[in-house]
Design a protein around this motif. Structure first.
Motif, mmCIF file in Angstrom:
data_model
loop_
_atom_site.group_PDB
_atom_site.id
_atom_site.type_symbol
_atom_site.label_atom_id
_atom_site.label_comp_id
_atom_site.label_asym_id
_atom_site.label_seq_id
_atom_site.Cartn_x
_atom_site.Cartn_y
_atom_site.Cartn_z
ATOM 1 N N ILE A 36 -17.140 57.429 69.316
ATOM 2 C CA ILE A 36 -16.709 58.199 68.231
ATOM 3 C C ILE A 36 -16.762 59.807 68.864
ATOM 4 O O ILE A 36 -17.624 59.824 69.307
ATOM 5 N N CYS A 37 -15.667 60.471 68.741
ATOM 6 C CA CYS A 37 -16.016 61.642 69.147
ATOM 7 C C CYS A 37 -15.692 62.844 68.143
ATOM 8 O O CYS A 37 -14.792 62.512 67.326
ATOM 9 N N ARG A 38 -16.421 63.884 68.210
ATOM 10 C CA ARG A 38 -16.040 64.738 66.969
ATOM 11 C C ARG A 38 -15.368 66.264 67.592
ATOM 12 O O ARG A 38 -16.198 66.630 68.333
ATOM 13 N N ILE A 39 -14.015 66.641 67.190
ATOM 14 C CA ILE A 39 -13.687 67.661 67.674
ATOM 15 C C ILE A 39 -14.308 68.934 67.078
ATOM 16 O O ILE A 39 -14.392 69.044 65.978
ATOM 17 N N THR A 40 -15.000 69.701 68.043
ATOM 18 C CA THR A 40 -15.543 71.101 67.606
ATOM 19 C C THR A 40 -14.482 72.292 67.867
ATOM 20 O O THR A 40 -14.958 73.265 66.862
ATOM 21 N N GLY A 51 -14.765 68.784 72.237
ATOM 22 C CA GLY A 51 -15.509 67.968 71.484
ATOM 23 C C GLY A 51 -17.031 67.712 71.992
ATOM 24 O O GLY A 51 -17.151 67.849 72.936
ATOM 25 N N ARG A 52 -17.465 66.835 71.083
ATOM 26 C CA ARG A 52 -18.713 66.065 71.482
ATOM 27 C C ARG A 52 -18.635 64.795 71.246
ATOM 28 O O ARG A 52 -18.075 64.370 70.121
ATOM 29 N N VAL A 54 -20.311 61.333 69.743
ATOM 30 C CA VAL A 54 -21.274 60.981 68.643
ATOM 31 C C VAL A 54 -21.855 59.777 68.684
ATOM 32 O O VAL A 54 -23.284 59.762 68.643
ATOM 33 N N GLU A 73 -13.697 56.542 61.285
ATOM 34 C CA GLU A 73 -12.580 57.447 61.327
ATOM 35 C C GLU A 73 -12.183 57.839 59.676
ATOM 36 O O GLU A 73 -11.633 59.034 59.701
ATOM 37 N N ASP A 75 -14.104 57.605 57.196
ATOM 38 C CA ASP A 75 -15.278 58.296 56.587
ATOM 39 C C ASP A 75 -15.897 57.266 55.400
ATOM 40 O O ASP A 75 -16.079 57.658 54.345
#
Length: 600
Positions: A36-40, A51-52, A54, A73, A75
């Motif tokens: 899982i990746c979060r776009i920053t 991104g980072r 998670v 994805e 939520d």
């Protein structure tokens, strides 16, 4: 570089420090790991986002990591319920209804009341009753689990339920809106057990004309848990009584013939109600739904089949619709500024006009002037040969595309009452009252109904707060629907990988310049066939005349002396396809099988 599963999302640069410790030395080990990746951020001057990472989910291509990825994805909260929430539940178990609560309710425990649900259902929201009256009419009741008794407004349990807003049904499990103690036990209308309910009871003629109606809090004791199959058997063979061995345990005070007769009476009334609804201008666009049989040990799909929507399903649906409409009228007239209703806007005009032009061009006489006209002409237009049901399925799918989503709303926020209408049902007022175990909107409707009858606390929410919750319910319902679709796609991909390649007839649903979409008739799935992927295809030519698109495929002949074979592809063309697993995890393709002679 992180590559999202959804190709609409950009690739993402992530810091090496976020990656597993041995990633730099052995990157190939992680080629098939799901993260899982979060776009920053996504700079204007870059193709890629920043991104980072998670968390790591596990191996791509395995059901549980893939499922967790889908839930995250979209939520979906699938965490365990907190201690604060669990403290809101009854603590003294086994729980019994307090005597003072019983005294406030209409006692229906001696009535012949039963549930009809899928055989595997564990959250039984609704029960039905049908008692013949001396004057030849019937007393028909819809009895819905009284969830609002257990979920008090403003408590931790209420807050988490309002946030989740809906239960999410995956192929292999349910992510519940409420703790299992409520949704599978205390609120579930399990047989031979006293349960708290909200009832709508009508006096109704055999032809479905309503003579009177009553709303109120009640207590019931369901006499049997029928499956759709049980009810269908009774409808199909009205003169044959099922034996005790063929049914689940029944209450001794209600013999099988009484239950059998009640189901038959409900069925007859439902047939009349349904006929009246469609004569009155309602529309139904049924699409094929794929169901799976799972291996008990591995949880993997053993087989799949198209779900059959039968008379027993229609019986339940008619009375749920009737209850929802009755409650909608009642709460709107009592709380015109705060009622939570459900509206269905008309289809998008431009898309309808394009579809009407296309139908005219291919000689199909569809009337798009109203929901009822569309329903009537859709059911009259396609002939009676062996492929007419496939053509209807394709056309139903085309007609679904211009349709908008039905949405919850607060009546005080939407000033124009003409916008309240439900297009498909063709009724002025509609709501959701019948599934409070799995939909939070229904819990709010129950509270409004209780307040209107003086058997609950006053309505604490303002119109703006009701609208805010309605919008959240809409968002979560959309996400839940998409998660359900992706879960079915995931399991079908696993089935293709395990049992494929799979051959089936298919019917063309739409034509693009380098591909075409097909409905795979054996499995009810839709898939895109890319011309560039077809082995043995020499060439293809796309053309568009008006709204009608066609592709001519030119296949190399297996026997060089015969010359090439031309195959014309347009909407309703029947083709043979093969579904085949891809190298990528949980992906599969549809390939056209080479015709042995030109297709008609």
């Amino acid at each position: 570089m992180f590559s999202p599963v959804d190709h609409r999302v950009p690739r993402v640069n992530v810091p090496l420090t976020d990656c597993p410790t041995d990633f730099a030395l052995r990157p190939g080990d992680y080629a098939n790991t799901l993260f899982i990746c979060r776009i920053t951020s996504w700079p204007d001057n870059s193709t890629f986002a920043e991104g980072r990472l998670v968390k790591s989910l596990g191996q791509a291509g395995e059901i549980e990591p893939e499922t967790e990825g889908i839930l995250l994805e979209y939520d979906v909260d699938f965490s365990e319920f907190s201690e604060d929430v669990l403290r809101c539940l009854p603590q003294n178990l086994p729980w019994t209804i307090p005597p003072d609560e019983l005294s406030k309710r209409r006692d229906l425990r001696k009535e012949c009341i039963f549930t009809i649900d899928p055989a595997t259902a564990r959250d039984l929201d609704d029960a039905l009753s049908c008692k013949p009256l001396p004057d030849g009419n019937f007393e028909v009741g819809v009895h819905i689990a009284d969830v609002s008794y257990f979920v008090e407004e403003g408590e931790a349990l209420d807050i988490v339920a309002s946030r989740r807003a809906t239960s999410v049904y995956l192929v292999q499990k349910v992510i519940p809106m409420l703790p299992r103690l409520l949704c599978e036990e205390l609120c579930s209308l399990n047989p031979l057990t006293d349960r708290l309910t909200f009832s709508v009871i009508w006096k109704i003629t055999p032809q479905g004309k309503i003579l009177s109606e009553w709303f109120g809090r009640s207590v019931i004791r369901s006499c049997v848990k029928l499956s759709y199959d049980h009810a269908q058997s009774m409808i199909d063979a009205p003169d044959r009584l099922l034996s005790a061995e063929e049914l689940p345990p029944c209450a001794p005070q209600h013999p099988i013939d009484e239950i059998h007769q009640a189901v038959l009476n409900l069925h007859r009334i439902a047939v009349s109600l349904r006929e009246q609804r469609f004569q009155g201008g309602a529309l139904r666009l049924d699409q094929m739904k794929l169901s799976f049989t799972l291996d008990a040990e591995s949880g993997m799909p053993q087989g799949c089949y198209i779900y059959q929507y039968r008379d027993s399903n229609k019986l339940v649906e008619e009375f749920m619709l009737l209850a929802n409409m009755a409650v909608a009228h009642h709460i709107y007239h009592r709380f015109p500024q705060q009622a939570l209703l459900r509206r269905h806007p008309p289809p998008q005009t431009k898309m309808v006009d394009d579809l009407a032009e296309f139908c005219d061009q291919i000689g199909l006489n569809l009337d798009f002037s109203s929901a009822g006209a569309l329903h009537r002409t859709l059911n009259e237009t396609l002939g009676t040969d062996q492929y007419s049901s496939a053509r209807k399925e394709v056309l139903t799918n085309m007609c679904s595309r211009p349709m908008q989503m039905a949405v919850y709303f607060c009546t005080g926020v939407l000033k124009d009452e003409t916008l309240f209408r439900h297009y498909a049902l063709n009724v002025p007022l509609y709501t959701h009252f019948t599934s409070p175990i799995r939909r939070y909107a229904d819990v709010i409707v129950h509270r409004l109904l209780a307040a209107s009858l003086g058997c609950g606390s006053g309505v604490k929410l303002s119109g703006e707060e009701v609208q805010k919750q309605a919008s959240h319910c809409n968002d979560r319902k959309t996400a839940s629907k998409r998660v359900q679709e992706l879960s079915a796609e995931l399991f079908f991909a696993a089935f293709v990988k395990e049992c494929g390649p799979l051959d089936s007839e298919a019917m063309v649903m739409g034509v693009l310049d380098q591909a075409f979409d097909v409905l795979v008739l054996r499995y009810g799935i839709q898939k895109r066939v890319y011309c560039s992927a077809l082995q043995g295809l020499e060439n293809f030519h796309y053309r568009k005349v008006g709204k009608k698109s066609e592709i001519t495929l030119i296949w190399a002949a297996e026997d060089p002396e015969q010359g090439s074979i031309r195959q014309e592809i347009s909407v309703f063309t029947l083709v043979e396809v093969q579904l085949k697993a891809d190298e990528a995890p949980m992906k599969y393709s549809a390939l056209l099988k080479r015709p042995t002679e030109p297709a008609s």
